[in-house]
Design a protein around this motif. Structure first.
Motif, PDB file in Angstrom:
ATOM      1  N   ASP A  52       0.849  -1.191   0.000  1.00  0.00           N
ATOM      2  CA  ASP A  52       0.000   0.000   0.000  1.00  0.00           C
ATOM      3  C   ASP A  52       0.887   1.245   0.000  1.00  0.00           C
ATOM      4  OD1 ASP A  52      -2.618   1.324   2.199  1.00  0.00           O
ATOM      5  OD2 ASP A  52      -1.867   1.964   0.242  1.00  0.00           O
ATOM      6  N   GLY A  53       1.134   1.806  -1.176  1.00  0.00           N
ATOM      7  CA  GLY A  53       2.017   2.962  -1.283  1.00  0.00           C
ATOM      8  C   GLY A  53       1.355   4.271  -0.920  1.00  0.00           C
ATOM      9  N   GLU A  54       0.031   4.270  -0.682  1.00  0.00           N
ATOM     10  CA  GLU A  54      -0.669   5.516  -0.394  1.00  0.00           C
ATOM     11  C   GLU A  54      -0.678   5.848   1.093  1.00  0.00           C
ATOM     12  OE1 GLU A  54      -4.523   5.355  -2.046  1.00  0.00           O
ATOM     13  OE2 GLU A  54      -3.832   5.293  -4.125  1.00  0.00           O
ATOM     14  N   SER A  55      -0.384   4.902   1.931  1.00  0.00           N
ATOM     15  CA  SER A  55      -0.406   5.132   3.374  1.00  0.00           C
ATOM     16  C   SER A  55       0.920   5.714   3.840  1.00  0.00           C
ATOM     17  CB  SER A  55      -0.674   3.823   4.118  1.00  0.00           C
ATOM     18  OG  SER A  55      -1.941   3.321   3.781  1.00  0.00           O
ATOM     19  N   TYR A  56       0.834   6.704   4.715  1.00  0.00           N
ATOM     20  CA  TYR A  56       2.053   7.274   5.268  1.00  0.00           C
ATOM     21  C   TYR A  56       1.715   7.925   6.601  1.00  0.00           C
ATOM     22  CZ  TYR A  56       0.270  11.834   3.826  1.00  0.00           C
ATOM     23  OH  TYR A  56      -0.511  12.951   3.679  1.00  0.00           O
ATOM     24  N   LEU A  57       2.728   8.149   7.388  1.00  0.00           N
ATOM     25  CA  LEU A  57       2.592   8.928   8.606  1.00  0.00           C
ATOM     26  C   LEU A  57       3.874   9.713   8.802  1.00  0.00           C
ATOM     27  CD1 LEU A  57       4.434   7.502  11.066  1.00  0.00           C
ATOM     28  CD2 LEU A  57       2.591   5.841  10.977  1.00  0.00           C
ATOM     29  N   TYR A  58       3.796  10.730   9.642  1.00  0.00           N
ATOM     30  CA  TYR A  58       5.009  11.455  10.022  1.00  0.00           C
ATOM     31  C   TYR A  58       4.881  11.901  11.467  1.00  0.00           C
ATOM     32  CZ  TYR A  58       2.267  15.701   8.871  1.00  0.00           C
ATOM     33  OH  TYR A  58       1.308  16.670   8.812  1.00  0.00           O
ATOM     34  N   PHE A  59       5.983  12.346  12.030  1.00  0.00           N
ATOM     35  CA  PHE A  59       6.024  12.722  13.436  1.00  0.00           C
ATOM     36  C   PHE A  59       6.203  14.228  13.548  1.00  0.00           C
ATOM     37  CE2 PHE A  59       7.450   8.353  13.113  1.00  0.00           C
ATOM     38  CZ  PHE A  59       6.636   7.725  14.052  1.00  0.00           C
ATOM     39  N   LEU A  60       5.495  14.823  14.509  1.00  0.00           N
ATOM     40  CA  LEU A  60       5.470  16.280  14.652  1.00  0.00           C
ATOM     41  C   LEU A  60       5.854  16.677  16.076  1.00  0.00           C
ATOM     42  CD1 LEU A  60       4.695  19.059  13.421  1.00  0.00           C
ATOM     43  CD2 LEU A  60       2.374  18.644  14.268  1.00  0.00           C
ATOM     44  N   PRO A  61       7.081  17.138  16.306  1.00  0.00           N
ATOM     45  CA  PRO A  61       7.459  17.630  17.629  1.00  0.00           C
ATOM     46  C   PRO A  61       6.762  18.967  17.916  1.00  0.00           C
ATOM     47  CG  PRO A  61       9.392  17.041  16.311  1.00  0.00           C
ATOM     48  CD  PRO A  61       8.215  17.114  15.378  1.00  0.00           C
ATOM     49  N   VAL A  62       6.165  19.078  19.094  1.00  0.00           N
ATOM     50  CA  VAL A  62       5.439  20.288  19.479  1.00  0.00           C
ATOM     51  C   VAL A  62       5.986  20.794  20.812  1.00  0.00           C
ATOM     52  CG1 VAL A  62       3.199  21.264  20.083  1.00  0.00           C
ATOM     53  CG2 VAL A  62       3.356  19.569  18.255  1.00  0.00           C
ATOM     54  N   GLN A  63       6.327  22.067  20.843  1.00  0.00           N
ATOM     55  CA  GLN A  63       6.846  22.710  22.055  1.00  0.00           C
ATOM     56  C   GLN A  63       6.434  24.167  22.015  1.00  0.00           C
ATOM     57  OE1 GLN A  63      10.661  21.909  19.987  1.00  0.00           O
ATOM     58  NE2 GLN A  63      11.404  23.640  21.198  1.00  0.00           N
ATOM     59  N   CYS A  64       6.890  24.974  22.961  1.00  0.00           N
ATOM     60  CA  CYS A  64       6.649  26.409  22.891  1.00  0.00           C
ATOM     61  C   CYS A  64       7.141  26.917  21.544  1.00  0.00           C
ATOM     62  CB  CYS A  64       7.365  27.128  24.029  1.00  0.00           C
ATOM     63  SG  CYS A  64       7.260  28.946  23.920  1.00  0.00           S
ATOM     64  N   GLN A  65       6.314  27.710  20.876  1.00  0.00           N
ATOM     65  CA  GLN A  65       6.639  28.207  19.540  1.00  0.00           C
ATOM     66  C   GLN A  65       7.347  29.555  19.568  1.00  0.00           C
ATOM     67  OE1 GLN A  65       5.706  26.206  16.514  1.00  0.00           O
ATOM     68  NE2 GLN A  65       5.880  24.876  18.325  1.00  0.00           N
ATOM     69  N   HIS A  66       7.607  30.078  20.763  1.00  0.00           N
ATOM     70  CA  HIS A  66       8.326  31.348  20.929  1.00  0.00           C
ATOM     71  C   HIS A  66       7.801  32.388  19.950  1.00  0.00           C
ATOM     72  CE1 HIS A  66      11.078  29.762  23.940  1.00  0.00           C
ATOM     73  NE2 HIS A  66      10.990  28.627  23.249  1.00  0.00           N
ATOM     74  N   CYS A  67       6.503  32.639  20.100  1.00  0.00           N
ATOM     75  CA  CYS A  67       5.760  33.476  19.168  1.00  0.00           C
ATOM     76  C   CYS A  67       6.277  34.914  19.144  1.00  0.00           C
ATOM     77  CB  CYS A  67       4.284  33.481  19.541  1.00  0.00           C
ATOM     78  SG  CYS A  67       3.551  31.834  19.659  1.00  0.00           S
ATOM     79  N   ILE A  68       6.068  35.540  17.999  1.00  0.00           N
ATOM     80  CA  ILE A  68       6.437  36.944  17.862  1.00  0.00           C
ATOM     81  C   ILE A  68       5.499  37.827  18.684  1.00  0.00           C
ATOM     82  CG2 ILE A  68       6.608  38.858  16.205  1.00  0.00           C
ATOM     83  CD1 ILE A  68       7.427  36.777  14.104  1.00  0.00           C
ATOM     84  N   ASP A  69       4.235  37.463  18.724  1.00  0.00           N
ATOM     85  CA  ASP A  69       3.235  38.222  19.479  1.00  0.00           C
ATOM     86  C   ASP A  69       2.491  37.270  20.408  1.00  0.00           C
ATOM     87  OD1 ASP A  69       1.758  40.431  20.265  1.00  0.00           O
ATOM     88  OD2 ASP A  69       0.325  40.274  18.615  1.00  0.00           O
ATOM     89  N   PRO A  70       3.157  36.773  21.439  1.00  0.00           N
ATOM     90  CA  PRO A  70       2.618  35.659  22.239  1.00  0.00           C
ATOM     91  C   PRO A  70       1.423  36.040  23.105  1.00  0.00           C
ATOM     92  CG  PRO A  70       4.669  36.473  23.185  1.00  0.00           C
ATOM     93  CD  PRO A  70       4.500  37.185  21.887  1.00  0.00           C
TER      94      PRO A  70
END
Length: 208
Positions: A52-70
């Motif tokens: 099945d070549g259509e299936s995929y996943l990926y990993f997403l690290p999430v932390q404080c985004q140090h926003c410009i206008d937090p």
């Protein structure tokens, strides 16, 4: 003006969680709490088998985004949450009253109350390390060599990572080419997150 940030090449991230473990170890993050979480996005379709070549996943690290206008800085009643000249968002724990207004206002749910100390904590981009010219620990220890640190005003190509925790590498020289359309941020609710994510040839779902 310096705007420190982390760029993660999601096509290189293998979901090993080394970034999360290294962060907890160097910053003494309590059990059950995280400054850096790694989410699994997908599979995008039902997995029918190895063909099945259509299936995929990926990993997403999430932390404080140090926003410009937090948002967290706007709602802090004591000025404990504040931005530094390098663009990072920091917390003065000596003045924190533990009201958690900042945690409730964060669009990414990356702050928590350290109940033992009665103060709010989050990712600092390893302020103690970058002040000495070192890389944030999550970048330095990245097993997939997917994370890079630098200043957005200098361009993402100049961001530096670490090869096997030792030799410095740059994103521009090490990573596969990418288009502007491959560069993403987490949802922008007029706070303008600073961290960037590169994802090629897959549907970006980090904005959901």
């Amino acid at each position: 003006m310096t705007r420190f940030s982390i760029v993660t090449d999601l096509n290189r991230c293998v979901g090993c969680l080394t970034c999360a473990v290294a962060c907890k170890a160097i910053n003494n993050v309590p059990i059950g709490s995280f400054w850096n979480k790694v989410l699994r996005i997908g599979p995008s379709a039902s997995i029918q088998g190895a063909q099945d070549g259509e299936s995929y996943l990926y990993f997403l690290p999430v932390q404080c985004q140090h926003c410009i206008d937090p948002e967290c800085v706007k709602v802090c009643p004591t000025g404990v949450s504040h931005k530094l000249a390098d663009g990072t968002v920091q917390i003065d724990k000596s003045k924190c009253i533990g009201c958690q207004f900042c945690a409730m206002s964060c669009p990414y749910n990356v702050r928590y109350l350290n109940e033992a100390e009665g103060v709010v904590e989050k990712c600092t981009l390893c302020e103690q390390r970058i002040a000495q010219g070192e890389l944030p620990q999550c970048v330095n220890q990245c097993g997939g060599m997917a994370r890079f640190f630098g200043g957005l005003d200098q361009g993402m190509e100049t961001f530096e990572g670490a090869q096997y925790g030792k030799e410095r590498i740059t994103l521009g020289e090490f990573c596969d080419p990418y288009a502007d359309t491959d560069v993403h941020t987490l949802p922008n609710v007029e706070n303008n997150p600073s961290l960037r994510y590169i994802l090629r040839n897959h549907e970006w779902k980090g904005g959901e």
